[in-house]
Design a protein around this motif. Structure first.
Motif, PDB file in Angstrom:
ATOM      1  N   CYS A  39      29.206  41.605  46.080  1.00  0.00           N
ATOM      2  CA  CYS A  39      30.388  41.841  45.248  1.00  0.00           C
ATOM      3  C   CYS A  39      30.149  41.371  43.813  1.00  0.00           C
ATOM      4  O   CYS A  39      29.297  40.532  43.544  1.00  0.00           O
ATOM      5  N   ASP A  41      32.052  39.484  42.331  1.00  0.00           N
ATOM      6  CA  ASP A  41      32.764  38.205  42.228  1.00  0.00           C
ATOM      7  C   ASP A  41      31.915  37.132  41.541  1.00  0.00           C
ATOM      8  O   ASP A  41      30.756  36.904  41.904  1.00  0.00           O
ATOM      9  N   GLY A  64      33.625  44.423  46.078  1.00  0.00           N
ATOM     10  CA  GLY A  64      33.578  44.377  47.534  1.00  0.00           C
ATOM     11  C   GLY A  64      32.179  44.307  48.131  1.00  0.00           C
ATOM     12  O   GLY A  64      32.016  44.063  49.312  1.00  0.00           O
ATOM     13  N   HIS A  92      32.287  39.102  50.987  1.00  0.00           N
ATOM     14  CA  HIS A  92      32.592  37.656  50.997  1.00  0.00           C
ATOM     15  C   HIS A  92      34.049  37.375  51.347  1.00  0.00           C
ATOM     16  O   HIS A  92      34.901  38.265  51.301  1.00  0.00           O
ATOM     17  N   CYS A  95      37.920  38.051  49.114  1.00  0.00           N
ATOM     18  CA  CYS A  95      37.587  39.119  48.168  1.00  0.00           C
ATOM     19  C   CYS A  95      38.857  39.894  47.802  1.00  0.00           C
ATOM     20  O   CYS A  95      39.613  40.293  48.690  1.00  0.00           O
ATOM     21  N   ALA A  96      39.041  40.132  46.518  1.00  0.00           N
ATOM     22  CA  ALA A  96      40.264  40.817  46.054  1.00  0.00           C
ATOM     23  C   ALA A  96      40.428  42.204  46.689  1.00  0.00           C
ATOM     24  O   ALA A  96      41.539  42.588  47.043  1.00  0.00           O
TER      25      ALA A  96
END
Ligand SMILES: [Zn+2]
Length: 167
Positions: A39, A41, A64, A92, A95-96
């Protein structure tokens, strides 16, 4: 050239980086034979979480950590041209895109943008485990990925730093 000062701090840091740069003339092969799809992130440090260094791995990132068409293309290039023989797919925790619906993301982006964002597609993940199995399957069953290429699916815990193999 531009007189925009927006990136000055980052460019100053880059000049310092270049003073100590040791990768000049480096070949771009994945020296540990590793590709990681993960991701975007900012809590994820893909090289360090695997004990790797710059030059060791191909890193493909998107919201993602999904095996999209572009990610699959990168994996194929990695396997055939860049020395990759192990692929890790690593979504993960927290995750949004796995904890919001598309409607929720559209609403939040609409609020931030001050305009309608309901036309924007956000590829949300309803079942992270199922999505991971499907993503690993896409790589394993690709006609250009030989059985000698190991493909694993893992969930990365952003609160402990640990990888948990699921597929
Ligand atoms: Zn994420």
């Amino acid at each position: 050239m531009t007189d925009d000062r927006t990136f000055d701090d980052l460019l100053a840091a880059n000049r310092t980086y270049a003073e100590h740069f040791t990768l000049s003339g480096f070949d771009g092969i994945a020296h540990a034979g590793v590709a990681i799809v993960t991701c975007m992130d900012s809590r994820i440090d893909p090289l360090r979480l695997l004990g790797l260094q710059p030059g060791d791995a191909k890193i493909v990132r998107n919201p993602g950590g999904r095996v999209t068409e572009a990610a699959l293309e990168a994996v194929i290039l990695g396997v055939h041209l860049l020395g990759v023989d192990r692929v890790l797919v690593v979504p993960h925790t927290r995750c949004a895109v796995a904890t919001h619906t598309q409607a929720q993301l559209r609403e939040r982006v609409s609020e931030s943008a001050g305009q309608d964002a309901t036309w924007q597609i956000f590829h949300v993940v309803e079942d992270q485990e199922a999505a991971l199995r499907e993503d690993v399957r896409k790589i394993r069953t690709h006609p250009l990925v030989a059985d000698s290429v190991a493909v694993g699916g893992f969930i990365y815990d952003v609160d402990t730093g640990l990888l948990d193999r699921r597929v």
